[in-house]
Write a protein that holds these residues in place. Structure first.
Motif, PDB file in Angstrom:
ATOM      1  N   GLU A  63       0.826  -1.200   0.000  1.00 26.72           N
ATOM      2  CA  GLU A  63       0.000   0.000   0.000  1.00 26.72           C
ATOM      3  C   GLU A  63       0.863   1.253   0.000  1.00 26.72           C
ATOM      4  O   GLU A  63       0.597   2.215  -0.697  1.00 26.72           O
ATOM      5  CB  GLU A  63      -0.900  -0.040   1.245  1.00 26.72           C
ATOM      6  CG  GLU A  63      -1.831   1.147   1.365  1.00 26.72           C
ATOM      7  CD  GLU A  63      -2.365   1.306   2.786  1.00 26.72           C
ATOM      8  OE1 GLU A  63      -2.443   0.294   3.506  1.00 26.72           O
ATOM      9  OE2 GLU A  63      -2.688   2.450   3.141  1.00 26.72           O
ATOM     10  N   LYS A  64       1.972   1.198   0.780  1.00 24.83           N
ATOM     11  CA  LYS A  64       2.755   2.421   0.937  1.00 24.83           C
ATOM     12  C   LYS A  64       3.565   2.787  -0.298  1.00 24.83           C
ATOM     13  O   LYS A  64       4.075   3.881  -0.396  1.00 24.83           O
ATOM     14  CB  LYS A  64       3.658   2.321   2.166  1.00 24.83           C
ATOM     15  CG  LYS A  64       4.675   1.212   2.126  1.00 24.83           C
ATOM     16  CD  LYS A  64       5.476   1.223   3.423  1.00 24.83           C
ATOM     17  CE  LYS A  64       6.446   0.056   3.461  1.00 24.83           C
ATOM     18  NZ  LYS A  64       7.089  -0.071   4.766  1.00 24.83           N
TER      19      LYS A  64
ATOM     20  N   LYS B  63       3.058  15.625  -4.909  1.00 25.31           N
ATOM     21  CA  LYS B  63       3.528  16.669  -3.990  1.00 25.31           C
ATOM     22  C   LYS B  63       4.979  16.363  -3.642  1.00 25.31           C
ATOM     23  O   LYS B  63       5.322  15.206  -3.418  1.00 25.31           O
ATOM     24  CB  LYS B  63       2.647  16.640  -2.742  1.00 25.31           C
ATOM     25  CG  LYS B  63       2.814  17.822  -1.830  1.00 25.31           C
ATOM     26  CD  LYS B  63       1.791  17.753  -0.696  1.00 25.31           C
ATOM     27  CE  LYS B  63       2.011  18.894   0.281  1.00 25.31           C
ATOM     28  NZ  LYS B  63       1.126  18.803   1.453  1.00 25.31           N
ATOM     29  N   GLY B  64       5.805  17.387  -3.612  1.00 29.10           N
ATOM     30  CA  GLY B  64       7.222  17.197  -3.298  1.00 29.10           C
ATOM     31  C   GLY B  64       8.041  18.277  -3.986  1.00 29.10           C
ATOM     32  O   GLY B  64       7.483  19.172  -4.625  1.00 29.10           O
ATOM     33  N   PRO B  65       9.369  18.202  -3.864  1.00 25.42           N
ATOM     34  CA  PRO B  65      10.234  19.258  -4.412  1.00 25.42           C
ATOM     35  C   PRO B  65      10.060  19.495  -5.920  1.00 25.42           C
ATOM     36  O   PRO B  65      10.299  20.583  -6.406  1.00 25.42           O
ATOM     37  CB  PRO B  65      11.658  18.749  -4.120  1.00 25.42           C
ATOM     38  CG  PRO B  65      11.519  17.733  -3.057  1.00 25.42           C
ATOM     39  CD  PRO B  65      10.139  17.164  -3.156  1.00 25.42           C
ATOM     40  N   ASN B  66       9.656  18.472  -6.644  1.00 22.15           N
ATOM     41  CA  ASN B  66       9.497  18.617  -8.093  1.00 22.15           C
ATOM     42  C   ASN B  66       8.265  19.459  -8.467  1.00 22.15           C
ATOM     43  O   ASN B  66       8.113  19.899  -9.591  1.00 22.15           O
ATOM     44  CB  ASN B  66       9.383  17.212  -8.722  1.00 22.15           C
ATOM     45  CG  ASN B  66       9.428  17.212 -10.247  1.00 22.15           C
ATOM     46  OD1 ASN B  66       9.190  16.204 -10.864  1.00 22.15           O
ATOM     47  ND2 ASN B  66       9.728  18.354 -10.869  1.00 22.15           N
TER      48      ASN B  66
ATOM     49  N   TRP C  18      10.256  16.397 -14.016  1.00 26.09           N
ATOM     50  CA  TRP C  18      11.590  16.590 -13.414  1.00 26.09           C
ATOM     51  C   TRP C  18      12.482  17.403 -14.355  1.00 26.09           C
ATOM     52  O   TRP C  18      13.253  18.255 -13.923  1.00 26.09           O
ATOM     53  CB  TRP C  18      12.195  15.225 -13.123  1.00 26.09           C
ATOM     54  CG  TRP C  18      13.440  15.227 -12.287  1.00 26.09           C
ATOM     55  CD1 TRP C  18      14.672  14.804 -12.691  1.00 26.09           C
ATOM     56  CD2 TRP C  18      13.594  15.632 -10.928  1.00 26.09           C
ATOM     57  NE1 TRP C  18      15.566  14.931 -11.649  1.00 26.09           N
ATOM     58  CE2 TRP C  18      14.948  15.427 -10.567  1.00 26.09           C
ATOM     59  CE3 TRP C  18      12.710  16.159  -9.964  1.00 26.09           C
ATOM     60  CZ2 TRP C  18      15.443  15.729  -9.289  1.00 26.09           C
ATOM     61  CZ3 TRP C  18      13.214  16.460  -8.699  1.00 26.09           C
ATOM     62  CH2 TRP C  18      14.556  16.241  -8.377  1.00 26.09           C
TER      63      TRP C  18
ATOM     64  N   ILE D 225       3.032  11.225  -2.795  1.00 26.35           N
ATOM     65  CA  ILE D 225       4.118  11.990  -2.184  1.00 26.35           C
ATOM     66  C   ILE D 225       5.441  11.530  -2.790  1.00 26.35           C
ATOM     67  O   ILE D 225       5.791  10.355  -2.729  1.00 26.35           O
ATOM     68  CB  ILE D 225       4.155  11.756  -0.659  1.00 26.35           C
ATOM     69  CG1 ILE D 225       2.760  12.006  -0.054  1.00 26.35           C
ATOM     70  CG2 ILE D 225       5.212  12.636  -0.001  1.00 26.35           C
ATOM     71  CD1 ILE D 225       2.178  13.371  -0.354  1.00 26.35           C
ATOM     72  N   ILE D 226       6.162  12.476  -3.384  1.00 26.84           N
ATOM     73  CA  ILE D 226       7.448  12.145  -4.020  1.00 26.84           C
ATOM     74  C   ILE D 226       8.537  13.012  -3.396  1.00 26.84           C
ATOM     75  O   ILE D 226       8.670  14.179  -3.720  1.00 26.84           O
ATOM     76  CB  ILE D 226       7.376  12.371  -5.546  1.00 26.84           C
ATOM     77  CG1 ILE D 226       6.194  11.569  -6.135  1.00 26.84           C
ATOM     78  CG2 ILE D 226       8.694  11.980  -6.205  1.00 26.84           C
ATOM     79  CD1 ILE D 226       6.012  11.745  -7.621  1.00 26.84           C
ATOM     80  N   PRO D 227       9.321  12.441  -2.479  1.00 26.53           N
ATOM     81  CA  PRO D 227      10.292  13.258  -1.735  1.00 26.53           C
ATOM     82  C   PRO D 227      11.490  13.741  -2.562  1.00 26.53           C
ATOM     83  O   PRO D 227      12.183  14.645  -2.143  1.00 26.53           O
ATOM     84  CB  PRO D 227      10.782  12.326  -0.620  1.00 26.53           C
ATOM     85  CG  PRO D 227       9.846  11.149  -0.624  1.00 26.53           C
ATOM     86  CD  PRO D 227       9.295  11.058  -2.002  1.00 26.53           C
TER      87      PRO D 227
END
Lengths: 350, 359, 332
Positions: free
Chosen positions: B243-244, B257-260, B294, B284-286
């Motif tokens: 799931e994660k 959501k994230g720096p990109n 990108w 969520i993409i850290p």
């Protein structure tokens, strides 16, 4: 300068979320610059016209860069027991994450990263690094609904570390988080207080830790003649069995990069710094390893190429919750670059 | 527009990285009725322009929508006794292609099979081993001399896979990564016919994403849009995937959501989705998203970017599976987002005229 | 041409230290070009104007070679070092390096004759004959290149730095031999390719070519038990189709094939499963550039003894010259 560094260090600014750091910097530099802008990636670019006559026609446009972002974590999910799953933002050694305090999201919700009690870990497993996928952040919530009231998916997580002066004299060591690269930011803020015969474009960049991304677009926009990047860099001067490179040593002055993973420094700029240090009696050292990358890596490849160099404040324990540096090194870095910019007024030579 | 039929045609068209001709022609046909202009750039990106109707005396603004049209595939790397040696173009797990039917694009398209020894002749320990590219061959069933006349080193090889409809609005086929994204761009383009929008819209089917985001890098530089949205596929929940590390099938586009991602872009997409009650989710993409977004984000002076992911199962195989409703939702979300773009949004992103704030 | 190759390969020029190679090339090509300049990264960019009606071509060969950089000198005078580019650890022990100031060092291994394994980088050091940091002829930051002379085996040539001085030699020879061309040709001798095709990134930005071709070495599959690859020494220059860094524009590939076939030049098609060249960076420049790569098959790439076939080299010169003299007919 320790007051500024304290503010910078304690501001929370994991890559992609540098707003708080930007505010601290803007407040500190506002009266010393002619204008600023914040671009699409969140870079703060400050402009300061030459204050004196007599500068050479090249290099005229000088880019100074320090990155605002720090490595950290990001909330990626909720567990049923109210703990949080997380991912890493930038390069962090898993082993330093265990039993740390963190602050989460815009409201700085406190949390801890716990681990299984040593009593319950089989002997054989104790010699292995922790399994990253088993780590979670505990904010005290008893279930997912409780956690969701306090924290949102995608919230940035930073280490909870206070700044402190450790030695009032001598090397004047201080500890705190994110000296990579708030040390560089502090250097750059100080530099902007001086007066120069060149036009300065100071870029406080974003997202360095996830791939030098802010510097790439900032350099494209500025199109500088030459560039200096400032860093808090690796310092590995702990006791070692072997007589090998410590990369840099605390208290031995600013570290000049000749080459790292991201670029080869421009020989003329390296010479300028060395010459200046020797003439002014400012201690300096080289960064003695081909390791790490800095904003110079992105800047020197911008457009038709930009001569670039990186000058760093040696910082022990970077990319970990708490790092250490010497304020003396920080001040020497400011002096060295300031004098070098003055010495560059007549041109760069060949 | 019948999304199933569109995706069927897109899926079955050939389009390996750098060799996107066939799928480009297919997409070009779909663009035609809805775009004001269509062009192909020097790397092969297919760019449709749908002009906005902008009030007099307002600044021209543009958004770039990007989804990549290339698919992962294989390439001939040598000959051995009438069999072909091959390598991959863009990350194919060799375990997923044993016994796979392929088409070798030589002088003429040649059907072929990825050769495997029958289990009967293999010692038990071999049966459990992963076969590497060095041990794999393609058999096109032709004599060696004829093979060498028809095929050369460097000829592309595509998976051969017919598109099929499954139950409950699910479909399966090859190259849904990222033809599903391309289909969502077409849904958006069609929806824009009935919506007012003031910004110009560049709808871009990019090339060579699977070879390192090549098309998006140069496409964004050439178009120089004010903002951009990339659409790609995301890991949909499936057996064996936790799931994660996945997003929900039939859960709508995952808004990254994230720096990109520019936070204002993210927030606005979520708001629009909520306002129109469009099913959506978060991803969520850290760090690096590994998508066209990108590359686009750091083009020129920086481009505020967003990323929508369509949930997809079995990525980079020839049985990729999606839910058609997710494609429709993704397209509609983009169209609704575009229809509300105005100058105040540009200002919110800091795209104003005034470059330097005085001190 | 062998003399030109010998001169080029024996010149010192690790990545970032291309000055001497550049000066050598600059001197040789000056009579043959209309203008030349050196950019911020040290790329040498020379223009030969065409008679008109052609395209703006960029031909890139990189000047730099792999090497080592001193990072520490211990109390006994031994130097520790970092890598400059893709140096292979298996080739190091017992090898010699030459520094820019003429100092020579031998590469030693902490476990020499004690271990049968492959050294770890941290276990290697350079012995420059010093007894302390004070009498060491090298300093931290000094860069060394492999020290190994050029050998002419007749059919085959061996040296360090064939990658990519042989490419430089091919480009120089083609420039000197070329007849009238419709194209404006930018001959770019690039810097820092071994550190990630950096020189090509910025030079392509400045040149803004309509078509780009890199000339570089490629691997082969014809040595005993080699990883399978359909490129051999002696079967002609290779026309790249794909490597890890790029897919060559099919139209550029076809142009190269057409010219080779028309001129009767033997050639091979190359699919390389790793590696990358300057062509990758040219392709990605600005709004995109159709780019390809003319490869010279080379054995033992990134070792101190890189081997090429002289007929392949001459074939590459002829193919490049004919490409430059022709009009690329595809649209870009």
């Amino acid at each position: 300068m320790d007051a500024l560094l304290k503010k910078l260090s304690e501001a929370r600014g994991v890559s992609g979320n540098e707003e708080a750091v930007r505010q601290v910097i803007l407040e500190a530099v506002r009266e010393h610059i002619d204008g600023y802008r914040v671009d699409a990636l969140g870079n703060l670019i400050c402009y300061k016209k030459a204050r004196r006559q007599g500068g050479a026609s090249w290099p005229r446009k000088v880019m100074l860069a320090a990155h605002m972002d720090e490595v950290g974590l990001m909330v990626t999910g909720f567990n049923n027991d109210g703990t949080l799953r997380f991912g890493k933002v930038g390069g962090i050694d898993d082993r330093v994450l265990l039993s740390k305090q963190v602050l989460i999201g815009p409201d700085a919700v406190p949390g801890v990263i716990g681990y299984r009690p040593i009593h319950l870990i089989p002997r054989a497993e104790r010699n292995r690094p922790p399994d990253f996928s088993k780590l979670a952040i505990d904010i005290g919530a008893s279930n997912q609904a409780g956690a969701e009231k306090l924290v949102k998916l995608g919230d940035y997580v930073s280490f909870r570390t206070s700044f402190e002066v450790l030695a009032e004299d001598g090397l004047r060591t201080v500890k705190g988080k994110a000296f990579d690269d708030r040390a560089g930011c502090a250097v750059l803020v100080e530099l902007l207080k001086g007066e120069y015969a060149v036009d300065l474009y100071a870029a406080f960049t974003t997202q360095e830790e996830v791939g030098l991304r802010g510097a790439k677009v900032a350099a494209y926009a500025i199109a500088p003649d030459v560039a200096f990047a400032f860093e808090g860099t690796i310092c590995d001067d702990l006791p070692s069995k072997k007589d090998v490179s410590p990369v840099t040593e605390l208290g031995k002055g600013p570290a000049i990069t000749f080459m790292d993973r991201s670029f080869v420094a421009d020989r003329r700029l390296v010479d300028l710094l060395v010459r200046t240090a020797e003439k002014e009696g400012i201690p300096y050292q080289f960064k003695r390893a081909v390791a790490g990358g800095t904003d110079s890596g992105a800047i020197h490849l911008s457009r038709e190429g930009v001569p670039a160099v990186t000058v760093s404040v040696p910082s022990r324990y970077i990319h970990a919750p708490v790092s250490m540096l010497s304020l003396l090194d920080l001040e020497h870095t400011v002096q060295l670059v300031q004098k070098s910019l003055h010495n560059m007024e007549g041109g760069l030579g060949s | 527009m019948d999304v199933v039929s569109v995706l069927r045609q897109l899926s079955e068209a050939r389009g390996l990285p750098g060799y996107e001709d066939e799928v480009r022609a297919c997409i070009s046909g779909f663009y035609e009725p809805w775009a004001d202009a269509v062009r192909t750039d020097s790397l092969g990106n297919l760019i449709a322009l749908k002009k906005g109707t902008r009030p007099a005396e307002t600044k021209a603004r543009s958004i770039m929508l990007a989804a990549h049209m290339d698919e992962v595939g294989l390439m001939v790397s040598g000959f051995e006794k009438g069999f072909l040696r091959f390598t991959h173009m863009g990350g194919v797990d060799p375990r997923t292609i044993l016994g796979q039917e392929v088409v070798v694009y030589g002088q003429r398209p040649l059907p072929g099979i990825i050769a495997t020894h029958p289990p009967h002749v293999l010692p038990p320990e071999e049966r459990n081993k992963v076969v590497s590219y060095e041990e794999l061959f393609i058999d096109v069933g032709l004599p060696e001399e004829e093979l060498k006349e028809l095929v050369r080193v460097g000829d592309p090889i595509a998976m051969r896979r017919e598109f099929i409809e499954l139950a409950e609005g699910y479909v399966s086929g090859k190259a849904f990564d990222d033809r599903a994204g391309v289909a969502s761009l077409l849904v958006c383009l069609e929806a824009l016919q009935n919506l007012q929008h003031s910004w110009d819209v560049y709808v871009v089917a990019t090339v060579q994403e699977e070879k390192g985001l090549k098309g998006a890098t140069v496409g964004a530089y050439g178009i120089a849009p004010d903002i951009a949205i990339a659409v790609d596929v995301g890991f949909g929940r499936q057996p064996g995937v936790e799931e994660k590390e996945s997003i929900v099938m039939d859960g709508g586009p995952a808004i990254a959501k994230g720096p990109n991602i520019h936070p204002v872009m993210h927030q606005t997409l979520v708001e629009v989705a909520k306002r129109y009650e469009l099913k959506h989710q978060l991803e969520i993409i850290p760090g690096a998203s590994g998508t066209d977004a990108w590359a686009i984000q750091v083009t020129r002076e920086g481009i505020p970017s967003a990323l929508l992911s369509i949930p997809l199962r079995y990525m980079h195989t020839s049985v990729e599976t999606v839910c058609i409703r997710d494609i429709e939702r993704t397209g509609r979300l983009m169209a609704l987002f575009i229809s509300q773009l105005d100058e105040s949004f540009a200002e919110k992103l800091g795209l104003g005229e005034e470059r330097w704030m005085p001190c | 041409m062998k003399e030109l190759v010998k001169q080029l390969v024996e010149t010192y020029g690790p990545a970032g230290q291309e000055g001497r190679v550049r000066a050598l090339i600059e001197g040789i090509i000056r009579p043959y070009v209309d203008a030349s300049r050196v950019d911020a990264l040290g790329n040498l960019i020379a223009l030969k104007r065409g008679s008109g009606g052609g395209k703006r071509l960029m031909i890139a060969a990189h000047m730099d070679e792999i090497g080592v950089v001193v990072t520490h000198i211990d109390k006994k005078g031994f130097a520790r070092f970092g890598r400059v580019g893709g140096v292979q650890v298996q080739t190091m022990v017992g090898g010699r390096v030459l520094f820019g100031n003429g100092a020579v060092g031998v590469i030693g291994w902490e476990k020499w004759l004690q271990s049968r394994g492959v050294p770890a980088w941290e276990e290697l050091f350079i012995d420059v004959g010093a007894t302390s940091p004070d009498d060491s002829p090298v300093r931290v930051g000094d860069v060394g290149a492999f020290l190994r002379p050029f050998v002419d085996l007749g059919k085959r040539l061996v040296s360090k730095a064939m990658d990519d001085r042989i490419g430089c030699a091919v480009v120089i020879q083609a420039l000197m031999e070329m007849k009238e061309s419709p194209n404006d040709v930018y001959f770019v001798f690039t810097a820092q390719e071994e550190l990630g095709t950096r020189g090509a990134v910025v030079s392509a930005f400045g040149v803004e070519p309509e078509v780009g071709i890199a000339v570089d070495v490629t691997h082969i599959g014809d040595t005993p038990e080699a990883r399978p690859m359909a490129v051999s020494l002696g079967k002609g220059p290779a026309i790249k189709v794909m490597d890890a860094g790029m897919v060559v524009n099919p139209a550029v590939k076809q142009w190269m094939i057409d010219v080779a076939e028309k001129e009767g030049i033997p050639y091979q098609l190359e699919v390389l499963e790793f590696g990358g060249t300057d062509a990758r960076s040219i392709q990605l420049s600005k709004a995109g550039v159709p780019a390809g790569c003319l490869s010279i098959p080379c054995r033992y790439v990134h070792s101190p003894s890189e081997m090429v076939d002289y007929e392949d080299v001459q074939g590459a010169v002829k193919l490049l010259r004919k490409l430059l003299e022709s009009s690329p007919s595809f649209s870009s």
